[in-house]
Design a protein around this motif. Structure first.
Motif, PDB file in Angstrom:
ATOM      1  N   LYS A 215      13.299  22.772 -21.911  1.00 26.53           N
ATOM      2  CA  LYS A 215      13.518  21.844 -23.026  1.00 26.53           C
ATOM      3  C   LYS A 215      12.256  21.034 -23.278  1.00 26.53           C
ATOM      4  O   LYS A 215      11.487  20.763 -22.351  1.00 26.53           O
ATOM      5  CB  LYS A 215      14.686  20.895 -22.720  1.00 26.53           C
ATOM      6  N   GLU A 216      12.054  20.633 -24.524  1.00 27.06           N
ATOM      7  CA  GLU A 216      10.958  19.738 -24.889  1.00 27.06           C
ATOM      8  C   GLU A 216      11.532  18.611 -25.744  1.00 27.06           C
ATOM      9  O   GLU A 216      12.313  18.853 -26.667  1.00 27.06           O
ATOM     10  CB  GLU A 216       9.882  20.480 -25.676  1.00 27.06           C
ATOM     11  N   VAL A 217      11.164  17.381 -25.432  1.00 25.83           N
ATOM     12  CA  VAL A 217      11.642  16.211 -26.181  1.00 25.83           C
ATOM     13  C   VAL A 217      10.481  15.256 -26.412  1.00 25.83           C
ATOM     14  O   VAL A 217       9.418  15.383 -25.806  1.00 25.83           O
ATOM     15  CB  VAL A 217      12.781  15.466 -25.440  1.00 25.83           C
ATOM     16  N   SER A 218      10.701  14.284 -27.278  1.00 25.25           N
ATOM     17  CA  SER A 218       9.682  13.263 -27.530  1.00 25.25           C
ATOM     18  C   SER A 218      10.345  11.942 -27.847  1.00 25.25           C
ATOM     19  O   SER A 218      11.536  11.878 -28.193  1.00 25.25           O
ATOM     20  CB  SER A 218       8.769  13.689 -28.686  1.00 25.25           C
ATOM     21  N   CYS A 219       9.562  10.873 -27.732  1.00 29.20           N
ATOM     22  CA  CYS A 219      10.029   9.545 -28.128  1.00 29.20           C
ATOM     23  C   CYS A 219       8.812   8.703 -28.493  1.00 29.20           C
ATOM     24  O   CYS A 219       7.680   9.052 -28.148  1.00 29.20           O
ATOM     25  CB  CYS A 219      10.830   8.873 -27.011  1.00 29.20           C
ATOM     26  N   PHE A 220       9.033   7.623 -29.204  1.00 29.24           N
ATOM     27  CA  PHE A 220       7.929   6.724 -29.529  1.00 29.24           C
ATOM     28  C   PHE A 220       7.489   5.978 -28.269  1.00 29.24           C
ATOM     29  O   PHE A 220       8.308   5.620 -27.425  1.00 29.24           O
ATOM     30  CB  PHE A 220       8.337   5.714 -30.604  1.00 29.24           C
ATOM     31  N   ASN A 221       6.193   5.776 -28.156  1.00 29.28           N
ATOM     32  CA  ASN A 221       5.653   4.992 -27.051  1.00 29.28           C
ATOM     33  C   ASN A 221       6.072   3.531 -27.235  1.00 29.28           C
ATOM     34  O   ASN A 221       5.782   2.916 -28.259  1.00 29.28           O
ATOM     35  CB  ASN A 221       4.125   5.109 -27.025  1.00 29.28           C
ATOM     36  N   LYS A 222       6.737   2.977 -26.240  1.00 30.37           N
ATOM     37  CA  LYS A 222       7.276   1.621 -26.356  1.00 30.37           C
ATOM     38  C   LYS A 222       6.190   0.552 -26.411  1.00 30.37           C
ATOM     39  O   LYS A 222       6.480  -0.619 -26.671  1.00 30.37           O
ATOM     40  CB  LYS A 222       8.243   1.347 -25.202  1.00 30.37           C
TER      41      LYS A 222
END
Length: 543
Positions: free
Chosen positions: A113-120
């Motif tokens: 799986k590959e996911v992403s999120c905004f850098n906090k």
């Protein structure tokens, strides 16, 4: 078996007897050596404490998990029975805007799986400098930034687990709906799936690639040194670190890609591992363009590198209606018969314009003659060009305007990018036609139109097939290293061979940059295909 940064070994240990009174510790080490583990293995005290009664309960049939610490194997877990099938690792691209993570099966190399999120960290500024000044010389604020960095990675890990849980639930539901009975093998598979739902935290290793500032923040180090002369950073080769020391919920180790300099970080070194530029006979150019531009030119004989500020315009920054490449962003633009046609991410109502859309827009305005070679708008060319807030602008979508100031800022950005390439080629004594490949890395390179980038003079006018979208080479390089420990030698070789050029010390940098501020360039001969395209478009307009 892969030669990765971690391994799991199933051992059936001989029981202790009066004739064989070796310690539990030595019994395990001898069995590992007999199984082909040649390097030294260290068993830390917390594992030693588990040996009794675990070995007795397991009837001396165990699985040991090993992680490479830079010098030898470190035992990070011991389990009853054979759990070698559950061997996972994580590759992470720690970007200043976005954090991307891949979960891999380290037995097969399969991407689960590959996911992403905004850098906090964004809460303290979309630009890196704002974050640096926020926590400069303030230990408490620096700790806030460090925690936000770790939390961003943990959010990706949570997303990985959640998505795998959804996959498992979906498969189970589908089987039930189809009336499929559950065999013993099915139950075993379901149990394995349940284990997989928390595998991000059971992973043995994580490889992180990021720029020098991001790694400083991850380690809780003040990053002001990255931008302040003499640019002597606090650490450029942090190497192998215990995950628990970073507060990352992982059983084993974290490896951070090393940096070459303050501006040329581990994300670029990881890109070298991915593209294998340093192994090729042919000369290649590697360009990662964003708020900063990082550049490498070379082959297996030499590597020249440099980095410098390009400007936030490429990521939609400083543009009045600019935004990141998210839902509602205009990412493609065409002008035909005096009308502007746009594509919007998510097929929703346009809310602004991102980097790829900006490049398309400026290229189309130039080819249509709505802006001149200086990028100045010509209001007589279209009723869509009007004056608002005491400056000219063009309405590229209903109620959305691209201003003259936006165009000027973007042209300065593109000229900086062009000048970096020009200087590097000159310093290497090469002509562009000697470059076999022109790699464009990062999210920007992935989405931007080659034709539009060439039209405005950001990319060189060369065979389009030789302009390669390298994608997220930072993430891909992290993945490759996770699965192939021998690449650590290649990383040392790359750092040794790289020669870093300070663009600020190039005497005619500003002169070259001014020349590159024309569209596509003051020297038209460098862009023959653009000039031909311009003639054809103008001919069509007259018709």
């Amino acid at each position: 078996m892969m030669n990765g940064l971690s391994q799991k070994r199933y051992l059936e240990l001989p029981l202790p007897t009066e004739d064989d009174p070796r310690s539990d510790q030595q019994r395990i080490l001898d069995s590992l050596a007999a199984a082909g583990v040649e390097e030294r293995v260290h068993i830390p005290v917390h594992i030693l404490r588990e040996l009794y009664p675990l070995l007795d309960n397991a009837k001396w049939k165990i699985t040991v998990s090993l992680a490479w610490n830079g010098d030898n194997w470190e035992m990070v877990e011991i389990e009853e029975g054979d759990t070698t099938a559950q061997h996972y690792g994580l590759a992470v691209d720690l970007g200043s805007t976005t954090v991307v993570a891949k979960l891999l099966d380290c037995n097969s190399g399969e991407i689960l799986k590959e996911v992403s999120c905004f850098n906090k960290q964004i809460q303290w500024g979309t630009d890196i400098l704002s974050r640096i000044f926020y926590c400069k010389d303030n230990r408490e604020k620096l700790e806030e930034v460090r925690r936000a960095t770790v939390e961003s990675i943990c959010e990706c890990m949570d997303k990985l687990d959640a998505s795998l849980e959804m996959q498992g639930t979906s498969s189970e539901q589908k089987a039930e709906n189809n009336g499929v009975s559950e065999s013993g093998d099915d139950r075993g598979a379901k149990n394995a799936a349940k284990k997989a739902r928390t595998i991000s935290q059971s992973a043995l290793f994580m490889v992180i690639a990021g720029n020098t500032t991001m790694i400083h923040f991850l380690l809780g180090m003040d990053a002001f040194c990255v931008f302040y002369t003499p640019h002597a950073v606090h650490a450029d080769r942090p190497g192998f670190l215990l995950a628990r020391d970073l507060d990352i919920p992982l059983k084993g180790y974290v490896y951070c890609y090393p940096a070459k300099s303050n501006y040329l970080g581990g994300d670029i070194i990881s890109g070298m591992i991915d593209t294998e530029l340093y192994k090729k006979n042919e000369i290649s150019v590697f360009f990662d363009i964003g708020t900063n531009g990082e550049l490498v030119i070379g082959n297996k004989e030499f590597l020249l590198c440099g980095a410098g500020a390009a400007g936030p315009a490429l990521e939609g920054g400083v543009v009045r209606t600019g935004m990141r490449a998210d839902i509602g962003a205009v990412d493609e633009v065409k002008i035909r018969d005096g009308n502007i046609f746009v594509h919007v991410i998510g097929n929703s109502a346009p809310q602004g314009i991102c980097g790829s859309g900006i490049i398309d827009l400026i290229a189309e305005l130039f080819l249509e003659g709505w802006i001149d070679i200086r990028g100045k708008l010509s209001p007589e060319k279209s009723p869509l060009i009007q004056e608002r807030d005491n400056q000219l602008c063009v309405e590229y979508a209903p109620g959305l305007y691209f201003y003259q100031k936006d165009i000027d800022e973007f042209i300065r950005t593109k000229s900086a990018a062009h000048t970096m390439v020009e200087i590097m080629l000159r310093e290497s004594g090469l002509d562009l036609n000697q470059a076999d490949r022109f790699y464009v890395a990062g999210a920007f390179g992935k989405h931007v139109s080659k034709e539009s980038a060439i039209t405005i003079g950001m990319y060189p006018d060369m065979d389009r097939d030789h302009i390669i979208n390298a994608g997220n080479s930072s993430l891909e390089g992290a993945q490759k290293l996770l699965l192939n420990r021998s690449l650590l030698t290649d990383i040392d070789q790359i750092l040794e061979e790289m020669v870093y050029i300070q663009f600020a010390e190039v005497e005619d940098f500003l002169e070259l940059m001014v020349a590159a501020q024309a569209l596509p360039h003051t020297d038209y001969k460098r862009y023959p295909t653009v000039m031909e395209k311009l003639k054809e478009r103008q001919k069509d307009i007259k018709l």
